[in-house]
Scaffold this motif. Structure first.
Motif, PDB file in Angstrom:
ATOM      1  N   GLY A  41      -9.516   3.992   2.837  1.00  0.00           N
ATOM      2  CA  GLY A  41      -9.077   3.131   3.935  1.00  0.00           C
ATOM      3  C   GLY A  41      -8.226   1.965   3.457  1.00  0.00           C
ATOM      4  N   THR A  42      -7.594   1.308   4.432  1.00  0.00           N
ATOM      5  CA  THR A  42      -6.618   0.268   4.091  1.00  0.00           C
ATOM      6  C   THR A  42      -7.260  -0.974   3.466  1.00  0.00           C
ATOM      7  OG1 THR A  42      -6.648  -0.239   6.471  1.00  0.00           O
ATOM      8  CG2 THR A  42      -4.739   0.927   5.651  1.00  0.00           C
TER       9      THR A  42
ATOM     10  N   ALA B  31      -0.501   4.347  -1.365  1.00  0.00           N
ATOM     11  CA  ALA B  31      -1.380   5.403  -1.868  1.00  0.00           C
ATOM     12  C   ALA B  31      -1.594   6.508  -0.848  1.00  0.00           C
ATOM     13  CB  ALA B  31      -2.722   4.803  -2.280  1.00  0.00           C
ATOM     14  N   GLY B  32      -0.827   6.483   0.227  1.00  0.00           N
ATOM     15  CA  GLY B  32      -1.032   7.482   1.274  1.00  0.00           C
ATOM     16  C   GLY B  32      -0.748   8.885   0.771  1.00  0.00           C
TER      17      GLY B  32
ATOM     18  N   ARG C 146      -9.222   7.625  -1.490  1.00  0.00           N
ATOM     19  CA  ARG C 146      -8.539   7.078  -0.334  1.00  0.00           C
ATOM     20  C   ARG C 146      -9.555   6.717   0.743  1.00  0.00           C
ATOM     21  NH1 ARG C 146      -5.537   8.110   3.934  1.00  0.00           N
ATOM     22  NH2 ARG C 146      -3.457   7.182   3.971  1.00  0.00           N
TER      23      ARG C 146
ATOM     24  N   GLU D  83      -9.041   0.524  16.294  1.00  0.00           N
ATOM     25  CA  GLU D  83      -8.264   1.721  15.972  1.00  0.00           C
ATOM     26  C   GLU D  83      -8.277   2.669  17.163  1.00  0.00           C
ATOM     27  OE1 GLU D  83      -6.342   2.412  12.934  1.00  0.00           O
ATOM     28  OE2 GLU D  83      -6.583   0.319  13.455  1.00  0.00           O
TER      29      GLU D  83
ATOM     30  N   GLY E   2      -3.513   1.038  16.286  1.00  0.00           N
ATOM     31  CA  GLY E   2      -4.627   0.143  16.555  1.00  0.00           C
ATOM     32  C   GLY E   2      -4.239  -0.823  17.670  1.00  0.00           C
TER      33      GLY E   2
ATOM     34  N   GLN F  61      -5.506   3.526  -6.592  1.00  0.00           N
ATOM     35  CA  GLN F  61      -6.640   3.740  -5.689  1.00  0.00           C
ATOM     36  C   GLN F  61      -7.092   5.192  -5.913  1.00  0.00           C
ATOM     37  OE1 GLN F  61      -5.864   4.017  -1.469  1.00  0.00           O
ATOM     38  NE2 GLN F  61      -7.854   3.174  -0.925  1.00  0.00           N
TER      39      GLN F  61
ATOM     40  N   LEU G   5       0.843  -1.200   0.000  1.00  0.00           N
ATOM     41  CA  LEU G   5       0.000   0.000   0.000  1.00  0.00           C
ATOM     42  C   LEU G   5       0.878   1.249   0.000  1.00  0.00           C
ATOM     43  CD1 LEU G   5      -2.888  -0.942   2.454  1.00  0.00           C
ATOM     44  CD2 LEU G   5      -2.527  -1.562   0.046  1.00  0.00           C
TER      45      LEU G   5
ATOM     46  N   PHE H 112       2.794  -2.107   4.250  1.00  0.00           N
ATOM     47  CA  PHE H 112       2.693  -0.646   4.119  1.00  0.00           C
ATOM     48  C   PHE H 112       4.033  -0.094   3.617  1.00  0.00           C
ATOM     49  CE2 PHE H 112      -0.586  -0.093   7.835  1.00  0.00           C
ATOM     50  CZ  PHE H 112      -1.517  -0.823   7.111  1.00  0.00           C
TER      51      PHE H 112
ATOM     52  N   ASN I 154      -1.071  -2.924  16.737  1.00  0.00           N
ATOM     53  CA  ASN I 154      -1.024  -3.418  15.364  1.00  0.00           C
ATOM     54  C   ASN I 154       0.024  -2.635  14.588  1.00  0.00           C
ATOM     55  OD1 ASN I 154      -1.719  -4.447  12.835  1.00  0.00           O
ATOM     56  ND2 ASN I 154      -3.341  -2.919  12.538  1.00  0.00           N
TER      57      ASN I 154
HETATM   58  C1  UD1 Z   1      -2.707   1.725  10.390  1.00  0.00           C
HETATM   59  C2  UD1 Z   1      -3.595   0.662  11.056  1.00  0.00           C
HETATM   60  C3  UD1 Z   1      -3.337   0.709  12.564  1.00  0.00           C
HETATM   61  C4  UD1 Z   1      -1.880   0.475  12.846  1.00  0.00           C
HETATM   62  C5  UD1 Z   1      -1.011   1.470  12.069  1.00  0.00           C
HETATM   63  C6  UD1 Z   1       0.452   1.114  12.185  1.00  0.00           C
HETATM   64  C7  UD1 Z   1      -5.613   0.440   9.725  1.00  0.00           C
HETATM   65  C8  UD1 Z   1      -7.077   0.782   9.627  1.00  0.00           C
HETATM   66  N1  UD1 Z   1      -4.982   0.951  10.783  1.00  0.00           N
HETATM   67  O1  UD1 Z   1      -3.121   2.999  10.864  1.00  0.00           O
HETATM   68  O2  UD1 Z   1      -4.114  -0.290  13.212  1.00  0.00           O
HETATM   69  O3  UD1 Z   1      -1.625   0.559  14.220  1.00  0.00           O
HETATM   70  O4  UD1 Z   1      -1.336   1.456  10.672  1.00  0.00           O
HETATM   71  O5  UD1 Z   1       1.276   2.081  11.624  1.00  0.00           O
HETATM   72  O6  UD1 Z   1      -5.129  -0.299   8.891  1.00  0.00           O
HETATM   73  N2  UD1 Z   1      -3.257   3.595   2.630  1.00  0.00           N
HETATM   74  C9  UD1 Z   1      -3.680   3.523   1.317  1.00  0.00           C
HETATM   75  N3  UD1 Z   1      -4.961   3.852   1.024  1.00  0.00           N
HETATM   76  C10 UD1 Z   1      -5.874   4.219   1.972  1.00  0.00           C
HETATM   77  C11 UD1 Z   1      -5.434   4.287   3.311  1.00  0.00           C
HETATM   78  C12 UD1 Z   1      -4.123   3.962   3.608  1.00  0.00           C
HETATM   79  O7  UD1 Z   1      -2.902   3.176   0.434  1.00  0.00           O
HETATM   80  O8  UD1 Z   1      -7.023   4.471   1.603  1.00  0.00           O
HETATM   81  C13 UD1 Z   1      -1.877   3.211   2.948  1.00  0.00           C
HETATM   82  C14 UD1 Z   1      -1.040   4.375   3.456  1.00  0.00           C
HETATM   83  O9  UD1 Z   1      -0.283   4.930   2.385  1.00  0.00           O
HETATM   84  C15 UD1 Z   1      -0.092   3.696   4.427  1.00  0.00           C
HETATM   85  C16 UD1 Z   1      -0.900   2.534   4.947  1.00  0.00           C
HETATM   86  O10 UD1 Z   1      -1.925   2.291   4.012  1.00  0.00           O
HETATM   87  O11 UD1 Z   1       1.057   3.202   3.765  1.00  0.00           O
HETATM   88  C17 UD1 Z   1      -1.487   2.802   6.356  1.00  0.00           C
HETATM   89  O12 UD1 Z   1      -2.399   3.886   6.291  1.00  0.00           O
HETATM   90  P1  UD1 Z   1      -2.442   5.000   7.405  1.00  0.00           P
HETATM   91  O13 UD1 Z   1      -3.529   5.932   7.108  1.00  0.00           O
HETATM   92  O14 UD1 Z   1      -1.086   5.558   7.624  1.00  0.00           O
HETATM   93  O15 UD1 Z   1      -2.898   4.099   8.672  1.00  0.00           O
HETATM   94  P2  UD1 Z   1      -2.657   4.403  10.196  1.00  0.00           P
HETATM   95  O16 UD1 Z   1      -3.634   5.407  10.676  1.00  0.00           O
HETATM   96  O17 UD1 Z   1      -1.220   4.680  10.432  1.00  0.00           O
END
Ligand code: UD1
Ligand code: CA
Length: 449
Positions: A89-90, A19-20, A87, A164, A150, A84, A17, A112, A179
């Motif tokens: 969510g994961t 796409a942040g 955005r 979360e 999380g 994506q 992932l 990630f 997590n």
């Molecule tokens: C996430 C976890 C959390 C964990 C933490 C650890 C989820 C819901 N939460 O939270 O439990 O403790 O990581 O660091 O998974 N991304 C996308 N598209 C999206 C959303 C996110 O590609 O729509 C990517 C982001 O670029 C990133 C990763 O997913 O690389 C995590 O997303 P982020 O929003 O940073 O999650 P956290 O709030 O850190």
């Protein structure tokens, strides 16, 4: 117990992932392209995956992020790219790679790209947990400060859900095990489970973390694989980027020392992921290695040097205060001394450039001696030209070599010369104003004042 061999036979898809938005980086550049030890965070993750027996890699990028896709292809040329567009969510991000998931894998590893320090072995451990029968294997850790992460919710010793931070109640906020974000999911079930995840939470996002309760409802079980905090640090801002850099530098320094290099003050030596350092190399304080540098056995790097894309031969001696720019190649036993800059130049075996020089776009023959203050004048404002200095030549101090020009083997050049024409082998060239002297002139001058 399943043997490692059996685990390796399983087909694995890694979904990365990337796409942040990375808004907290306050950067024109996407977060995952920011570098740690000279390599993008995305590059780190793909490199670690490269050794984890992954069959396919899918990278999820944000809309219009060709730069991220290009970087992914550098490290994983066969990776499939998915965009994506929103955005959400994961879990939504993983589902963006639906076409890859549909190809059918035993294991799906979700990774990630903003978590650059995970080691290959940890990916292998996550996969092994699936091979042993888990439906989901979550990477857990115990952070010094769990804020924002999380929480892994257990009933007895059974993992039942992930909450979360923003959705957690008071009791859940006290849970210390968190997590790390990465997980491995049963590839036969992944699509169905991801499809069941809703967005009924405070962020209105489709959380990948909800897959734990979905799997449990489907009578599968979820397990936690743990890793130390310094492996799972997520980078959301530049303070965390610096923290990741510090951890990565620590690892690189330790590896170099364990491999036989001496560092007098390791905390002041900065390495790149691809720095190659031989045995019995001594590195004094305050040295910076940019990407693409290798140092041969027995070389000595004196204090305060800066290197980039340079090759330092065995037993060479460099610095203090030397700068090696791209294409600097120092032969065995050569010497580059203080306040010397070398660029695009081959310094021959045993050759010496000891003080205050610029040698650019040049070849310096074996055992040649380049006097203090010698400059290759390689650039006319439009083009670069080459200087060739033969083996055993002796260039006197403060010489300007106006390229293109050749100094023959064994030739001498008088100090202070401006050399514009080729010099033959074993010749002497002197190109400077002739000295004249007026006896008693200074005394007469003073008397007249
Ligand atoms: C996430 C976890 C959390 C964990 C933490 C650890 C989820 C819901 N939460 O939270 O439990 O403790 O990581 O660091 O998974 N991304 C996308 N598209 C999206 C959303 C996110 O590609 O729509 C990517 C982001 O670029 C990133 C990763 O997913 O690389 C995590 O997303 P982020 O929003 O940073 O999650 P956290 O709030 O850190
Ligand atoms: Ca994050």
């Amino acid at each position: 117990m399943t043997s490692t061999k059996e685990a390796q036979k399983r087909r694995c898809l890694a979904v990365v992932l990337a796409a942040g938005e990375g808004t907290r980086m306050k950067s024109a550049m996407p977060k995952v392209l920011h570098k740690v030890a000279g390599r993008s965070m995305l590059g780190h993750v793909l490199t670690a995956l490269g050794d984890a027996a992954i069959d396919e890699v899918a990278v999820v990028v944000g809309p219009g992020r060709e730069d991220v896709a290009r970087e992914a292809q550098v490290f994983a040329p066969k990776a499939q790219m998915f965009v994506q567009t929103e955005r959400l969510g994961t879990a939504h991000a993983v589902l963006t790679a639906k076409a890859a998931l549909e190809q059918g894998f035993d294991d799906v590893l979700v990774v990630f790209a903003d978590t650059p320090l995970v080691r290959t072995q940890t990916f292998i451990n996550l996969k092994a947990a699936l091979a042993e029968g888990a439906g989901v294997a979550v990477l857990g850790f115990e952070p010094a400060d769990p804020t924002g992460y999380g929480r892994l919710v257990h009933e007895g010793d059974k993992l039942v859900s992930i909450r979360e931070h923003k959705d957690a109640n008071e009791a859940e906020l006290h849970i210390g095990i968190c997590n790390a974000g990465l997980m491995a999911i049963d590839g036969q079930q992944a699509l169905a489970w991801l499809g069941q995840i809703g967005n009924g939470n405070v962020q209105k996002e489709f959380y990948l973390t909800d897959i734990v309760s979905v799997a449990l409802a489907a009578h599968h079980h979820a397990v936690v694989v743990t890793a130390p905090e310094d492996e799972v640090l997520g980078v959301n801002d530049r303070v965390q980027l610096a923290a990741a850099e510090a951890i990565c530098q620590g690892r690189l320094r330790e590896a170099a020392m364990r491999n036989g290099a001496t560092m007098i003050a390791p905390d002041t030596v900065f390495l790149s992921c691809d720095t190659k350092i031989g045995r019995d190399v001594i590195i004094e304080p305050n040295v910076f290695f940019g990407p693409g540098v290798s140092v041969g056995d027995g070389a000595v790097i004196h204090a305060s040097c800066h290197f980039q894309q340079a090759t330092i031969g065995a037993k060479a001696e460099v610095g203090p205060f030397a700068r090696l720019r791209p294409g600097a190649m120092l032969g065995e036993g050569s010497k580059v001394g203080n306040f010397v800059e070398i660029k695009g130049a081959d310094i021959g075996v045993g050759a010496k450039v000891s003080h205050l020089s610029y040698i650019g776009d040049a070849v310096v023959g074996a055992q040649a001696n380049i006097g203090a203050g010698t400059i290759t004048c390689n650039y006319d404002g439009y083009n670069k030209f080459k200087t060739e200095i033969g083996a055993g030549a002796f260039v006197g101090s403060n010489t300007s070599l106006v390229a293109p020009v050749k100094i023959g083997a064994g030739a001498y050049v008088g100090s202070g010369s401006v050399i514009t024409k080729d010099v033959g082998d074993d010749a002497l060239a002197v190109a400077r104003g002739k000295q004249m002297e007026k006896a008693g002139w200074a005394a007469r001058f003073r008397a007249g004042k």
